[in-house]
Write an enzyme that holds these catalytic residues in place. Structure first.
Site, PDB file in Angstrom:
ATOM      1  N   GLU A 123       2.000  -2.575 -10.742  1.00 45.74           N
ATOM      2  CA  GLU A 123       2.826  -3.035  -9.629  1.00 45.74           C
ATOM      3  C   GLU A 123       1.949  -3.536  -8.478  1.00 45.74           C
ATOM      4  O   GLU A 123       2.239  -4.561  -7.856  1.00 45.74           O
ATOM      5  CB  GLU A 123       3.770  -1.902  -9.184  1.00 45.74           C
ATOM      6  CG  GLU A 123       4.596  -2.178  -7.944  1.00 45.74           C
ATOM      7  CD  GLU A 123       5.515  -3.380  -8.026  1.00 45.74           C
ATOM      8  OE1 GLU A 123       5.631  -4.000  -9.103  1.00 45.74           O
ATOM      9  OE2 GLU A 123       6.102  -3.731  -6.987  1.00 45.74           O
ATOM     10  N   LYS A 141      13.878 -14.962  -6.154  1.00 44.19           N
ATOM     11  CA  LYS A 141      14.229 -13.544  -6.108  1.00 44.19           C
ATOM     12  C   LYS A 141      15.097 -13.143  -7.289  1.00 44.19           C
ATOM     13  O   LYS A 141      14.968 -12.071  -7.845  1.00 44.19           O
ATOM     14  CB  LYS A 141      14.961 -13.256  -4.795  1.00 44.19           C
ATOM     15  CG  LYS A 141      15.382 -11.811  -4.668  1.00 44.19           C
ATOM     16  CD  LYS A 141      14.603 -11.121  -3.587  1.00 44.19           C
ATOM     17  CE  LYS A 141      14.737  -9.639  -3.621  1.00 44.19           C
ATOM     18  NZ  LYS A 141      13.491  -8.991  -4.019  1.00 44.19           N
ATOM     19  N   GLU A 166       1.700 -12.164  -6.684  1.00 37.02           N
ATOM     20  CA  GLU A 166       2.910 -12.852  -6.241  1.00 37.02           C
ATOM     21  C   GLU A 166       2.757 -13.496  -4.870  1.00 37.02           C
ATOM     22  O   GLU A 166       3.197 -14.614  -4.653  1.00 37.02           O
ATOM     23  CB  GLU A 166       4.078 -11.846  -6.147  1.00 37.02           C
ATOM     24  CG  GLU A 166       4.690 -11.462  -7.459  1.00 37.02           C
ATOM     25  CD  GLU A 166       5.843 -10.473  -7.280  1.00 37.02           C
ATOM     26  OE1 GLU A 166       6.912 -10.725  -7.845  1.00 37.02           O
ATOM     27  OE2 GLU A 166       5.671  -9.454  -6.574  1.00 37.02           O
ATOM     28  N   CYS A 200      18.627 -20.712  -7.922  1.00 43.00           N
ATOM     29  CA  CYS A 200      19.367 -21.688  -7.146  1.00 43.00           C
ATOM     30  C   CYS A 200      20.455 -20.946  -6.389  1.00 43.00           C
ATOM     31  O   CYS A 200      21.003 -19.958  -6.882  1.00 43.00           O
ATOM     32  CB  CYS A 200      20.031 -22.791  -7.970  1.00 43.00           C
ATOM     33  SG  CYS A 200      18.890 -23.795  -8.907  1.00 43.00           S
ATOM     34  N   TRP A 243      15.863 -24.034  -7.362  1.00 45.88           N
ATOM     35  CA  TRP A 243      14.655 -23.565  -8.037  1.00 45.88           C
ATOM     36  C   TRP A 243      14.602 -24.340  -9.341  1.00 45.88           C
ATOM     37  O   TRP A 243      15.436 -24.134 -10.234  1.00 45.88           O
ATOM     38  CB  TRP A 243      14.757 -22.063  -8.293  1.00 45.88           C
ATOM     39  CG  TRP A 243      13.496 -21.469  -8.828  1.00 45.88           C
ATOM     40  CD1 TRP A 243      12.429 -21.036  -8.094  1.00 45.88           C
ATOM     41  CD2 TRP A 243      13.160 -21.224 -10.193  1.00 45.88           C
ATOM     42  NE1 TRP A 243      11.453 -20.549  -8.937  1.00 45.88           N
ATOM     43  CE2 TRP A 243      11.874 -20.650 -10.226  1.00 45.88           C
ATOM     44  CE3 TRP A 243      13.821 -21.443 -11.409  1.00 45.88           C
ATOM     45  CZ2 TRP A 243      11.239 -20.284 -11.402  1.00 45.88           C
ATOM     46  CZ3 TRP A 243      13.188 -21.081 -12.587  1.00 45.88           C
ATOM     47  CH2 TRP A 243      11.903 -20.509 -12.577  1.00 45.88           C
ATOM     48  N   LYS A 269       2.046  -7.349  -7.029  1.00 42.61           N
ATOM     49  CA  LYS A 269       2.309  -7.684  -5.626  1.00 42.61           C
ATOM     50  C   LYS A 269       1.257  -8.657  -5.108  1.00 42.61           C
ATOM     51  O   LYS A 269       1.569  -9.635  -4.449  1.00 42.61           O
ATOM     52  CB  LYS A 269       2.309  -6.440  -4.723  1.00 42.61           C
ATOM     53  CG  LYS A 269       3.490  -5.498  -4.835  1.00 42.61           C
ATOM     54  CD  LYS A 269       4.785  -6.022  -4.275  1.00 42.61           C
ATOM     55  CE  LYS A 269       5.552  -6.831  -5.264  1.00 42.61           C
ATOM     56  NZ  LYS A 269       6.443  -6.257  -6.189  1.00 42.61           N
ATOM     57  N   ASN A 285      24.232 -23.901 -10.514  1.00 46.78           N
ATOM     58  CA  ASN A 285      23.189 -22.886 -10.688  1.00 46.78           C
ATOM     59  C   ASN A 285      23.243 -22.427 -12.139  1.00 46.78           C
ATOM     60  O   ASN A 285      24.295 -22.022 -12.616  1.00 46.78           O
ATOM     61  CB  ASN A 285      23.474 -21.701  -9.748  1.00 46.78           C
ATOM     62  CG  ASN A 285      22.586 -20.491 -10.031  1.00 46.78           C
ATOM     63  OD1 ASN A 285      21.472 -20.648 -10.518  1.00 46.78           O
ATOM     64  ND2 ASN A 285      23.083 -19.312  -9.738  1.00 46.78           N
ATOM     65  N   GLY A 286      22.104 -22.496 -12.847  1.00 43.93           N
ATOM     66  CA  GLY A 286      22.093 -22.067 -14.251  1.00 43.93           C
ATOM     67  C   GLY A 286      21.405 -23.123 -15.101  1.00 43.93           C
ATOM     68  O   GLY A 286      20.656 -23.958 -14.585  1.00 43.93           O
TER      69      GLY A 286
HETATM   70  C1  G6P Z   1      12.121 -11.777 -10.232  1.00 45.59           C
HETATM   71  C2  G6P Z   1      11.670 -11.246  -8.884  1.00 45.59           C
HETATM   72  C3  G6P Z   1      10.961  -9.907  -9.071  1.00 45.59           C
HETATM   73  C4  G6P Z   1      11.859  -8.930  -9.814  1.00 45.59           C
HETATM   74  C5  G6P Z   1      12.347  -9.498 -11.147  1.00 45.59           C
HETATM   75  C6  G6P Z   1      13.446  -8.659 -11.746  1.00 45.59           C
HETATM   76  O1  G6P Z   1      11.018 -12.174 -10.963  1.00 45.59           O
HETATM   77  O2  G6P Z   1      10.817 -12.167  -8.229  1.00 45.59           O
HETATM   78  O3  G6P Z   1      10.630  -9.375  -7.794  1.00 45.59           O
HETATM   79  O4  G6P Z   1      11.168  -7.748 -10.032  1.00 45.59           O
HETATM   80  O5  G6P Z   1      12.897 -10.810 -10.949  1.00 45.59           O
HETATM   81  O6  G6P Z   1      14.561  -8.737 -10.917  1.00 45.59           O
HETATM   82  P1  G6P Z   1      15.748  -7.706 -10.894  1.00 45.59           P
HETATM   83  O7  G6P Z   1      16.705  -8.274  -9.867  1.00 45.59           O
HETATM   84  O8  G6P Z   1      16.337  -7.668 -12.257  1.00 45.59           O
HETATM   85  O9  G6P Z   1      15.192  -6.391 -10.473  1.00 45.59           O
END
Ligand code: G6P
Length: 580
Positions: free
Chosen positions: A453, A575, A460, A2, A74, A457, A100-101
Site C-alpha cells: 500500500e 477514483k 499513484e 467518467c 476518463w 501511494k 459513462n461506460g
Molecule cells: C481505483 C482507485 C483506487 C482504488 C481502486 C478500487 O483504481 O484509484 O484508489 O483502490 O480503484 O476501488 P474501490 O472503489 O473498489 O475500492
C-alpha cells in the site's frame, strides 16, 4: 469512470452543471463538455483538459437554457481531445448524448451506421448512441432510447436530450446513475455529490432501466417497457463533508480524518453468523491490500482459510467454488466493475457474498447477500487513504466476529491521532529523499500488505517507481536493485517478526542501500541499521498496521507535494473504475 450530470427545471442549467462537473471531476478529468437546450436548439461546448481549464475557454455558465447535460471524461476509446470530448451530436444536431461506460460492440455498430451514411466525428465508442437515437426517433425520445439499448452490449449509463422535448432520457446498465428529486426541478449525477446541496431525495436507477425525467416528474421503466416503482430515498450526506476545509488537498484532509473514521467504523455492527469453510476476498487496488491484511488476521484469529484474489483475475478464472465458501468483496466506491463482476460470478455459483463497502446503496452494496458499510464518509482524493483505514477496521471486526470475539481496541483512535503528529518528521524525510527515482518498500507478515500500500501511494501521486516486497523475498532477486540511489522504506515494528526484518535490513545496508525505517518508539537498535527512523507508538502486535499506514500515506503525500504533483487528481487515474 467518467462523470455525467443533468439538470431540468426553471433555473439556468449551465452554472449548476458546471458545479456538478467540479464535484464529479475525480471520476475522470481529461476532457469536459456540456449540451444545453435553448430556443429549439441544442448548443454544445467542450474541450480537452480539466474542468477549470476547459471552462476558461468555453465559458460554460454563459450558455442559456434550463435543460442540459454535462460530462467529465476518463478516456477509454480515443485519446483526450476536442473531438473525443462528450457530449456528441447526431448529424442533424438535434440530439445530444453523454455516456459513462464502454459499448463493447461499438465497432460493429459503427460499421452498420456507416453503411447507412452516418459520418462519425470522434474515435469513441459512445458516439454510436447518438446516431442510433437519431435513427430510431419516431416522435418519442424515450421509445427511441428503448430501441437503442437493444443494440448495445457493454456497460453504460447515458443521458440523451433533443432540441425540443422538455425531458432528459437516461438509461443504465452496469454504470452508476442517480436521480435527484427536487421541487419543480430534477437532477442527474454519476453520484449524489453532483447535486447534494440542492436535494437530498434521491433515486438510484437499477441496471436494465430507463427513465424519462421532466421538471416535475420521473418515470422509470425496464428495457421491455414495463413501468417500475419509484424508490426514493433520503440521504444523510452534506456538502461540507465533500469540501477541503482548509487543507491544501483532499488527500491530506482525508489522512487527518482517520481517527474519526476509525471511530465510526468501530461503531458499525458486524456479525458473521455462519462460519464459512473458506473465505475468498475479491477487490482491486488499495481495497485488495486491505484484504491481504484481512487474510493474516482471519487465519490467525478465526482459523478460517482465506484466499485473496484480484477481482480482475478472479472473474476470468474458473475458481473451484463451493457452497460453504464466502466471497468477501471490498470496495470503497461499490462500483468497481471488476469487483462487481466477481460478486456476480460468486452468486452464479450459489456462493454467499459479503460486501465491505463505503458508498451506501452503491451497486455492489445492493447486490451482495450481506453488506457491512465501512463508514469512511465521502472520499474525494483519488489516492485512497481513509477508506483503507475503514476497510482495515471492518476486516478486524469481521475476523474477531468469526472468532466469536469482539474487537474493542482501547485507545486505537487516540493512537491514530498520535501517529498523525509525526507529520513534521515525515516532511523532513520527504525533503531528503524526494529526488530519488526509485524506492523499495519491505515488510513481513501482516506488515507486508502495508508495504504494498505504501508503494502504491507513492506511485499513484508522485509518479516515482516503487516496488514492494515481502522482506524475506529480497534475496531472491530484488536485492540486485539495491544501491544508494534506491532507498528502502522498511516496516520494522517490534512484533514477532522484528528480528527477521532487521536481518533483511542489514542485508540492504551491507550493499550501500539507504534505509528509512518505520519502527516502534524506544527502539534504539534500529538506529544503527537505518539512515532515518520514523517512530510509531508501541501497540499490541496485531494493531501495527493501523500505526504503519499513516506515516506511509504522509510520506507519499509530502514527496508528491514537493514534486509539485496534482495530488488529488493524479495523471491517468480515476477514483471510480466502472470499466474493465
Ligand atoms: C481505483 C482507485 C483506487 C482504488 C481502486 C478500487 O483504481 O484509484 O484508489 O483502490 O480503484 O476501488 P474501490 O472503489 O473498489 O475500492
Amino acid at each position: 469512470m467518467c462523470g455525467i450530470a443533468g439538470y431540468i427545471g426553471l433555473r439556468q442549467a449551465s452554472p449548476l452543471l458546471l458545479e456538478a462537473l467540479r464535484r464529479l471531476e475525480y471520476r475522470g478529468y481529461d476532457s469536459v463538455g456540456m449540451a444545453i437546450q435553448h430556443d429549439n436548439c441544442v448548443e454544445i461546448r467542450k474541450g480537452p483538459g480539466k474542468v477549470a481549464a476547459v471552462d476558461s475557454e468555453c465559458h460554460f455558465a454563459e450558455m442559456p437554457g434550463t435543460l442540459g447535460i454535462s460530462h467529465t471524461r476518463w478516456s477509454t476509446h480515443g485519446g483526450p481531445s476536442q473531438r473525443n470530448a462528450h457530449p456528441f451530436f447526431d448529424a442533424s444536431k438535434r440530439f445530444a448524448v453523454v455516456h459513462n461506460g464502454i459499448i463493447e460492440n461499438y465497432l460493429e455498430l459503427k460499421e452498420l451506421l456507416r453503411r447507412d451514411g452516418v459520418v462519425f466525428s470522434s474515435d469513441t465508442d459512445s458516439e454510436v448512441i447518438v446516431h442510433l437515437t437519431s435513427q430510431n426517433f419516431k416522435g418519442d425520445l424515450l421509445e427511441a432510447v428503448r430501441s437503442v439499448v437493444k443494440h448495445l452490449q457493454g456497460a453504460y449509463a447515458f443521458c440523451v436530450i433533443n432540441n425540443v422535448d422538455r425531458e432528459i432520457i437516461v438509461a443504465r446498465n452496469g454504470s452508476p446513475l442517480v436521480i435527484g428529486i427536487g421541487q419543480g426541478e430534477n437532477f442527474i449525477g454519476s453520484d449524489v455529490s453532483a447535486f447534494v446541496e440542492h436535494t437530498k431525495k434521491v433515486m438510484y436507477l437499477d441496471d436494465f432501466s430507463l427513465a424519462r425525467i421532466t421538471k416535475d416528474n420521473v418515470q422509470v421503466s425496464d428495457f421491455a417497457g414495463n413501468p417500475l416503482p419509484l424508490q426514493v430515498k433520503t440521504i444523510d450526506w452534506d456538502l461540507e463533508q465533500a469540501q477541503k476545509q482548509g487543507y491544501k488537498h483532499f488527500m491530506l484532509k482525508e489522512i487527518f480524518e482517520q481517527p474519526q473514521v476509525a471511530q465510526d467504523s468501530l461503531k458499525q455492527a458486524v456479525s458473521i453468523t455462519v462460519r464459512p469453510a473458506r473465505i475468498i476476498i475479491v477487490a482491486c487496488g488499495t481495497a485488495s491490500y486491505a484484504g491481504y491484511v484481512g487474510k493474516y488476521l482471519i487465519e490467525k484469529l478465526a482459523d478460517v482459510p482465506v484466499i485473496n484474489e484480484i477481482a480482475s483475475e478472479f472473474r476470468y478464472q474458473e475458481p473451484p467454488l463451493s457452497k460453504d465458501d464466502l466471497v468477501v468483496a471490498i470496495s470503497q466506491s461499490g462500483e468497481t466493475a471488476d469487483t462487481l463482476a466477481a460478486v456476480r460470478l460468486a452468486k452464479k455459483h450459489g456462493v454467499k457474498t459479503l460486501g465491505l463497502i463505503n458508498v451506501v446503496d452503491s451497486t455492489i452494496a445492493r447486490e451482495v447477500d450481506q453488506v457491512i458499510y465501512t463508514r469512511a464518509g465521502p472520499e474525494i482524493g483519488v489516492a485512497s487513504t481513509k477508506a483503507f483505514m475503514s476497510q482495515l477496521v471492518t476486516l478486524y471486526k469481521v475476523a474477531y466476529s468469526l472468532a466469536d470475539r469482539t474487537f474493542d481496541p482501547q485507545q486505537l483512535v487516540s493512537l491514530i491521532t498520535k501517529v498523525l503528529e509525526m507529520q513534521p518528521q515525515v516532511k523532513e524525510i520527504a525533503q531528503k529523499y524526494y529526488h530519488h527515482p526509485h524506492f523499495l518498500y519491505i515488510g513481513r507478515n501482516r506488515n507486508f500488505p502495508l508495504a504494498l500500500e505504501g508503494a502504491l501511494k507513492l506511485k499513484e501521486i508522485s509518479y516515482i517507481h516503487a516496488e514492494a516486497y515481502a522482506a524475506g523475498e529480497l534475496k531472491h532477486g530484488p536485492i540486485a536493485l539495491v544501491s544508494d540511489e534506491m532507498p528502502t522504506v522498511a516496516l520494522c515494528p517490534q512484533d514477532q517478526v522484528y528480528a527477521k526484518t532487521i536481518s533483511n535490513i542489514e542485508e540492504i545496508k551491507a550493499r550501500q542501500g539507504r534505509i528509512i525505517s518505520i519502527a516502534t518508539e524506544g527502539d534504539e537498535r534500529i538506529k544503527s541499521v537505518s539512515d532515518d527512523v520514523l517512530y510509531v507508538p508501541k501497540v499490541d502486535d496485531i494493531l501495527y498496521p493501523f500505526m504503519l499506514v499513516v506515516p506511509l500515506q504522509l510520506l507519499a503525500y509530502h514527496i508528491a507535494d514537493l514534486k509539485g504533483c496534482d495530488i488529488d487528481k493524479p495523471r491517468n487515474l480515476a477514483k471510480s473504475v466502472t470499466v474493465e
